[in-house]
Design a protein around this motif. Structure first.
Motif, short mmCIF file in Angstrom:
data_model
loop_
_atom_site.label_atom_id
_atom_site.label_comp_id
_atom_site.label_asym_id
_atom_site.label_seq_id
_atom_site.Cartn_x
_atom_site.Cartn_y
_atom_site.Cartn_z
N ARG A 57 -5.01 2.84 -8.92
CA ARG A 57 -5.50 3.60 -7.76
C ARG A 57 -6.39 2.77 -6.85
NH1 ARG A 57 -7.39 9.40 -8.83
NH2 ARG A 57 -6.67 9.58 -6.70
N GLU A 58 -6.18 1.46 -6.84
CA GLU A 58 -6.85 0.54 -5.92
C GLU A 58 -5.77 -0.36 -5.33
OE1 GLU A 58 -9.63 -1.52 -8.42
OE2 GLU A 58 -11.20 -0.03 -8.04
N ILE A 59 -6.01 -0.83 -4.11
CA ILE A 59 -5.05 -1.74 -3.49
C ILE A 59 -5.61 -3.15 -3.52
CG2 ILE A 59 -3.84 -2.32 -1.36
CD1 ILE A 59 -3.59 0.56 -0.72
N LEU A 85 -8.82 -4.43 -1.47
CA LEU A 85 -8.86 -3.86 -0.13
C LEU A 85 -9.60 -2.53 -0.17
CD1 LEU A 85 -5.28 -4.56 1.21
CD2 LEU A 85 -7.35 -5.90 1.51
N LEU A 86 -10.34 -2.25 0.88
CA LEU A 86 -11.17 -1.04 0.94
C LEU A 86 -10.52 -0.02 1.88
CD1 LEU A 86 -14.58 -2.88 1.30
CD2 LEU A 86 -13.53 -2.02 -0.79
N LEU A 87 -10.08 1.08 1.30
CA LEU A 87 -9.48 2.19 2.04
C LEU A 87 -10.00 3.50 1.47
CD1 LEU A 87 -5.81 0.92 2.07
CD2 LEU A 87 -7.14 1.36 4.11
N HIS A 88 -9.82 4.58 2.22
CA HIS A 88 -10.20 5.90 1.72
C HIS A 88 -9.22 6.33 0.63
CE1 HIS A 88 -13.27 6.73 4.72
NE2 HIS A 88 -12.45 6.22 5.63
N ARG A 89 -9.68 7.15 -0.29
CA ARG A 89 -8.86 7.60 -1.42
C ARG A 89 -7.58 8.28 -0.93
NH1 ARG A 89 -7.88 5.77 -5.35
NH2 ARG A 89 -10.05 5.49 -5.84
N ALA A 90 -7.66 9.10 0.11
CA ALA A 90 -6.47 9.79 0.62
C ALA A 90 -5.45 8.78 1.17
CB ALA A 90 -6.86 10.78 1.71
N GLN A 91 -5.94 7.73 1.82
CA GLN A 91 -5.03 6.71 2.34
C GLN A 91 -4.35 5.96 1.19
OE1 GLN A 91 -7.94 4.57 4.68
NE2 GLN A 91 -7.11 5.39 6.59
N ILE A 92 -5.11 5.62 0.17
CA ILE A 92 -4.53 4.92 -0.98
C ILE A 92 -3.47 5.78 -1.66
CG2 ILE A 92 -5.03 3.98 -3.28
CD1 ILE A 92 -7.78 3.14 -2.18
N ASP A 93 -3.78 7.07 -1.85
CA ASP A 93 -2.81 7.98 -2.48
C ASP A 93 -1.53 8.09 -1.65
OD1 ASP A 93 -4.59 8.36 -4.54
OD2 ASP A 93 -5.35 10.27 -3.76
N LYS A 94 -1.67 8.17 -0.32
CA LYS A 94 -0.51 8.27 0.57
C LYS A 94 0.34 7.00 0.49
CE LYS A 94 0.68 9.14 5.39
NZ LYS A 94 0.16 9.41 6.73
N ILE A 95 -0.31 5.85 0.50
CA ILE A 95 0.40 4.58 0.41
C ILE A 95 1.12 4.47 -0.93
CG2 ILE A 95 0.10 2.08 0.27
CD1 ILE A 95 -2.20 2.41 2.31
N GLU A 96 0.43 4.86 -2.01
CA GLU A 96 1.02 4.78 -3.34
C GLU A 96 2.25 5.67 -3.46
OE1 GLU A 96 -0.46 4.74 -7.97
OE2 GLU A 96 -1.62 5.90 -6.52
N ARG A 97 2.18 6.89 -2.91
CA ARG A 97 3.33 7.80 -2.94
C ARG A 97 4.52 7.18 -2.21
NH1 ARG A 97 -0.24 11.75 -1.77
NH2 ARG A 97 0.35 11.74 0.42
N LYS A 98 4.28 6.64 -1.01
CA LYS A 98 5.38 6.09 -0.22
C LYS A 98 5.98 4.86 -0.88
CE LYS A 98 4.24 8.02 4.20
NZ LYS A 98 4.32 7.82 5.63
N VAL A 99 5.16 4.02 -1.49
CA VAL A 99 5.67 2.82 -2.16
C VAL A 99 6.51 3.21 -3.36
CG1 VAL A 99 4.96 0.84 -3.55
CG2 VAL A 99 3.89 1.24 -1.35
N ASN A 100 6.06 4.19 -4.13
CA ASN A 100 6.77 4.59 -5.34
C ASN A 100 8.07 5.32 -5.03
OD1 ASN A 100 4.86 3.47 -7.01
ND2 ASN A 100 3.72 5.36 -7.26
N GLU A 101 8.11 6.15 -4.01
CA GLU A 101 9.31 6.94 -3.74
C GLU A 101 10.32 6.24 -2.86
OE1 GLU A 101 8.08 9.65 0.11
OE2 GLU A 101 7.70 10.42 -1.88
N GLY A 102 9.88 5.34 -2.00
CA GLY A 102 10.80 4.80 -1.00
C GLY A 102 11.20 3.36 -1.16
#
Length: 159
Positions: A57-59, A85-102
């Protein structure tokens, strides 16, 4: 006199637009150690071959080259070490979802200073096939040729 809010770009990954279809992008802070900041201020960095991954859960930014600052004392960090990299938790979760599904990857596009802090622009990207790259080059060449023809026509030449 007020200092500029955004200083010039230190490094840009021009090859990313050629190799990937770029999607949504974010600005992230980057955790640096010791003399890495001075090396960046000297304008020495390379994003070629760099990528980011979501781990626990970190980038983390991998394979970005920030060379050792020459006036610094001995520093054991490594020029291509992974950096958080420093991002907000919601941004990290959104990025993680898109990377995993797409089947997308995260690539760095630019490295710069903003308000005295080092920032990196990252984007979600999908790899291009070889024929996509050739098609993009052909389109770009065609638009350049059209622009040249229009320019010649406006100047009164009939070539």
């Amino acid at each position: 006199m007020k200092k500029s809010d955004v200083e010039p770009v230190i490094a840009r990954n021009r090859k990313a637009a050629h190799d990937y279809q770029l999607g949504e992008s974010w600005e992230a802070g980057i955790v640096l150690q010791g003399p890495e900041v001075k090396a960046l201020r000297a304008g020495r960095a390379s994003l070629v071959g760099g990528f980011a991954m979501v781990e626990d859960r970190e980038i983390w930014l991998h394979a970005v080259h920030i060379p050792q600052y020459s006036q610094a004392r001995w520093f054991e960090g490594g020029s291509r070490r992974k950096r958080k990299l420093l991002l907000h938790r919601a941004q990290i979760d959104k990025i993680e979802r898109k990377v995993n599904e797409g089947g997308l990857t995260i690539v760095p596009l630019a490295l710069y200073f903003k308000d005295g802090r080092a920032k990196v622009e990252i984007a979600l990207a999908r790899g291009k096939k070889t024929w996509d790259k050739r098609h993009a080059l052909a389109e770009r060449e065609a638009t350049r040729e059209v622009e040249r023809a229009v320019s010649r026509r406006l100047k009164g030449r009939r070539d």
